[in-house]
Scaffold this active site. Structure first.
Site, PDB file in Angstrom:
ATOM      1  N   ASP A 135      -8.417  -1.993   1.392  1.00  0.00           N
ATOM      2  CA  ASP A 135      -7.036  -1.531   1.337  1.00  0.00           C
ATOM      3  C   ASP A 135      -6.207  -2.508   2.173  1.00  0.00           C
ATOM      4  OD1 ASP A 135      -4.800   0.130   0.911  1.00  0.00           O
ATOM      5  OD2 ASP A 135      -5.130   1.114   2.833  1.00  0.00           O
ATOM      6  N   LYS A 136      -4.886  -2.530   1.993  1.00  0.00           N
ATOM      7  CA  LYS A 136      -4.069  -3.490   2.736  1.00  0.00           C
ATOM      8  C   LYS A 136      -3.468  -2.887   3.997  1.00  0.00           C
ATOM      9  CE  LYS A 136       0.147  -4.652   1.552  1.00  0.00           C
ATOM     10  NZ  LYS A 136       0.897  -4.519   2.842  1.00  0.00           N
ATOM     11  N   THR A 137      -2.553  -1.938   3.815  1.00  0.00           N
ATOM     12  CA  THR A 137      -1.814  -1.398   4.949  1.00  0.00           C
ATOM     13  C   THR A 137      -2.730  -0.602   5.873  1.00  0.00           C
ATOM     14  OG1 THR A 137       0.123  -1.219   3.526  1.00  0.00           O
ATOM     15  CG2 THR A 137       0.202  -0.063   5.627  1.00  0.00           C
ATOM     16  N   ARG A 175       7.316  -5.897   3.206  1.00  0.00           N
ATOM     17  CA  ARG A 175       7.214  -4.654   2.450  1.00  0.00           C
ATOM     18  C   ARG A 175       8.634  -4.181   2.154  1.00  0.00           C
ATOM     19  NH1 ARG A 175       3.723   0.826   3.807  1.00  0.00           N
ATOM     20  NH2 ARG A 175       4.213   1.899   1.871  1.00  0.00           N
ATOM     21  N   ASP A 192       0.752  -1.203  -2.558  1.00  0.00           N
ATOM     22  CA  ASP A 192       1.971  -1.943  -2.251  1.00  0.00           C
ATOM     23  C   ASP A 192       2.385  -2.846  -3.412  1.00  0.00           C
ATOM     24  OD1 ASP A 192       4.148  -2.794  -0.837  1.00  0.00           O
ATOM     25  OD2 ASP A 192       3.034  -3.314   0.967  1.00  0.00           O
ATOM     26  N   ASP A 198      -7.550   6.523  -0.021  1.00  0.00           N
ATOM     27  CA  ASP A 198      -8.788   5.792  -0.267  1.00  0.00           C
ATOM     28  C   ASP A 198     -10.021   6.698  -0.335  1.00  0.00           C
ATOM     29  OD1 ASP A 198      -7.231   3.415   0.037  1.00  0.00           O
ATOM     30  OD2 ASP A 198      -7.414   3.622   2.202  1.00  0.00           O
TER      31      ASP A 198
END
Length: 653
Positions: free
Chosen positions: A220-222, A407, A473, A593
């Site tokens: 995952d990114k954030t 973002r 995102d 997630d």
């Protein structure tokens, strides 16, 4: 309304579905799953989701309200109080209590299912264990041949029966070591203890063996690759269908009366808990940037005024300039202008990951009509706005910010009809509100990469472990972060795969273009001769899964960035990778997630709160293990645990 005499205290073990329970004003730990049908609750669901941010639960729409449907656990999560979650505080109105109906109890609740899945996980259908069983079967076959050969040879040589039995069984124990299951269990337990010493807690020990076989890891990114916190970089307002110049601050006096700042100050899910603002970090950062003040109604105020007493936001009371301090008329005018800026939040439609947006209905003090404010993903917000209000340079401006790794959040506004009353607004569905909006502009947030991210990804690449980014995102923001952290190297190109479903007798189609120049089409010979990565959006991924299933595996084989992915799409991606014989690891930190973390061969959650759940469960299992070890023969107990391990049970010593 239930009278006080009708309320009686009962043990939580006596609750059954259909019972009506009263949620106290000072909160409680929920003993069951219940649907809220009166009042509002602020709930901490970190026990289940790992998200430390409190969420607001609203009452279920009644049968007469617009958009009301039969209760469904999945569709009405925003109205459901889950077992084990902490109700921090409630909001109740004059003469009414906050009430909920019990829908599930015991191991049928969300918490019960979590505990049951940890104590008794589903048998892991992994290739490693298939191979282990085949190996054991081969050993059993060899032992059988040796067993028969020994018996026949001993009988021919007239060996005593006692010796024949001992030697024949000795062949079996030599070929199939009886200590093999015990050795496997001991190895897993030792590995689990080593992980525990460095702060890693495992709720499914069988997956430890799988971690050594991982050949692809999805991130995952954030909050995983990047820092949790966001900083406001600036705002970019739009007026009359064109962008103004970017501004670094939203708290300027000249912007107090603008619709843009009003949207920033009201379109959030913040609440006050013990006098402190609490809510989503992004909402907190956005609201604090305005400098406004949030005030919530007290119990006394709701008793004296309208039952739907709103939360109010207002700008701070600035000190009047020196030139006006001696003029009482000027001071009174400024106070009246300040009062006119007060805005009450009448209705809130919480943020939805699936919809990628949230909205509120507000009313400004002294104004007869109400307004709707909307915020969310720029592409989604733009699709809900009137076309003439969207600047012609919208796409180029958005790409410019996202390519730099920012973002971006878009804001929109709509003035509602004057005839709408407060009670009528409470029954409207969000689809009616979130349409024909006026585009207001963009909020640009900066999300920095964690210092350790690049090093971890580099180490994985040196081990020939493929890395992917799966995020909700923006596409270009995700690609920018992928380049910055080393997933995509500087000399490698990124090709975006866009897919559209069939429409107006036109079949579904896929288009390919480079991120550097979207007008440039991709040629086959370029794809064959250069290093490239595919980037896919959640919308395109869904279309390709449905209309181009033959291309799914080919696309996933070279794709590195998956953007705007919904929670269920993350799980689908993990399943696609597993169908391609990948051993998949998933690393994330949030509720979005959870599905992918469970479905992957090895799910790694960075949430400390989920680790605390694992620690509690492990302590329970270890306690049971100690009781067994000291109540039965230690060797027999160890053999039982070893046998359970081979049968796929969750056992920890």
């Amino acid at each position: 309304m239930i009278l006080t005499t009708d309320i009686e205290q009962a043990m939580s073990t006596e609750l059954v579905p259909g019972d009506v329970i009263v949620i106290p004003a000072n909160g409680m730990i929920m003993p069951c799953d219940a649907v809220l049908f009166r009042g509002t609750c602020i709930v901490n669901e970190s026990m289940l989701t790992g998200e430390s941010v409190p969420v607001t639960k609203t009452s279920l729409p009644s049968a007469g309200e617009e958009g009301a449907r039969s209760y469904n656990m999945d569709e009405h999560k925003k109205h459901t109080l889950y077992c084990g979650t902490h109700v921090i505080q409630t909001r109740f109105y004059a003469g009414e209590l906050v009430k909920a109906v019990v829908v599930r109890t015991g191991f049928s609740t969300e918490k019960g299912q979590l505990v049951r899945s940890i104590l008794y996980p589903k048998p892991t259908d992994f290739k490693l264990y298939h191979d282990a069983y085949l190996f054991l079967l081969c050993l059993v076959g060899v032992a059988g041949i040796g067993f028969i050969y020994t018996i026949v040879l001993s009988i021919m040589n007239k060996v005593p029966a006692k010796t024949i039995i001992i030697e024949s069984l000795d062949i079996v124990t030599i070929t199939v070591p009886p200590a093999l299951p015990a050795a496997m269990t001991a190895g897993i337990v030792y590995a689990q203890r080593r992980l525990k010493r460095i702060g890693i807690f495992c709720i499914s020990p069988q997956r430890i063996n799988m971690c050594g076989q991982l050949n692809v890891v999805c991130f995952d990114k954030t909050g995983t690759l990047t820092e949790d916190g966001l900083d406001l970089w600036g705002i970019h307002r739009a007026e009359d269908g064109s962008f103004c110049s970017p501004e670094s601050e939203a708290a300027k006096d000249s912007l107090v009366n603008t619709t843009f700042v009003a949207c920033m100050a009201t379109c959030h899910s913040l609440t006050k808990i013990e006098g402190e603002l609490s809510g989503d970090p992004l909402d907190l950062k956005m609201f604090s940037a305005t400098g406004w003040i949030l005030e919530e109604p007290t119990e006394e105020e709701t008793a004296l005024h309208n039952p739907i007493m709103p939360t109010v936001v207002r700008p701070p009371k600035h000190i009047a300039p020196e030139s006006h301090q001696s003029n009482p008329l000027t001071q009174s005018m400024e106070l009246s202008e300040l009062s006119a800026c007060e805005i009450g939040i009448v209705r809130q439609f919480p943020f939805s990951s699936a919809l990628q947006r949230m909205s509120v209905v507000v009313r400004r003090l002294g104004v007869k009509h109400m307004d709707a404010f909307l915020k969310g993903a720029p592409e989604v917000v733009a699709s809900l706005c009137r076309q003439h209000t969207i600047p012609q340079t919208f796409t180029e401006t958005l790409e410019d910010y996202t390519r730099q790794g920012f973002r971006v959040i878009a804001l929109a506004h709509r003035q509602l009809e004057s005839k709408l009353s407060w009670h009528k607004v409470q029954s409207l569905s969000r689809d009616v509100i979130e349409t024909n909006m006026e585009f207001l502009g963009l909020i640009i947030m900066q999300n920095k990469i964690k210092p350790e991210t690049a090093g971890v990804l580099c180490e994985l690449q040196r081990a020939n472990i493929r890395t992917l980014m799966v995020t909700g995102d923006n596409m270009l923001t995700a690609i920018s972060v992928a380049r910055d952290c080393g997933m995509v190297r500087p000399h490698e190109k990124v090709i975006i795969a866009d897919a559209v479903p069939p429409k107006d007798f036109q079949p579904a189609s896929i288009t390919w273009h480079y991120t550097e120049n979207q007008a440039q089409a991709v040629k086959d010979n370029e794809v064959r001769t250069t290093h490239y990565h595919f980037a896919v959006s959640g919308k395109a991924f869904a279309v390709i899964l449905e209309y181009f299933p033959q291309l799914v595996q080919k696309l996933v084989l070279r794709a590195t960035v998956f953007a705007r992915m919904a929670p269920d799409q993350k799980t689908q991606l993990v399943e696609v990778l597993q169908s391609m014989d990948y051993t998949v690891g998933m690393c994330g930190d949030g509720a979005n997630d959870c599905g992918a973390l469970k479905r992957a061969h090895s799910g790694i959650s960075l949430s400390e709160l989920e680790a605390s759940v694992a620690k509690c469960i492990l302590l329970i299992i270890q306690f049971i293990s100690v009781i067994l070890l000291y109540s039965v023969n230690r060797y027999l107990s160890f053999q039982i645990f070893s046998l359970c391990h081979l049968l796929g049970k969750h056992c920890v010593i």
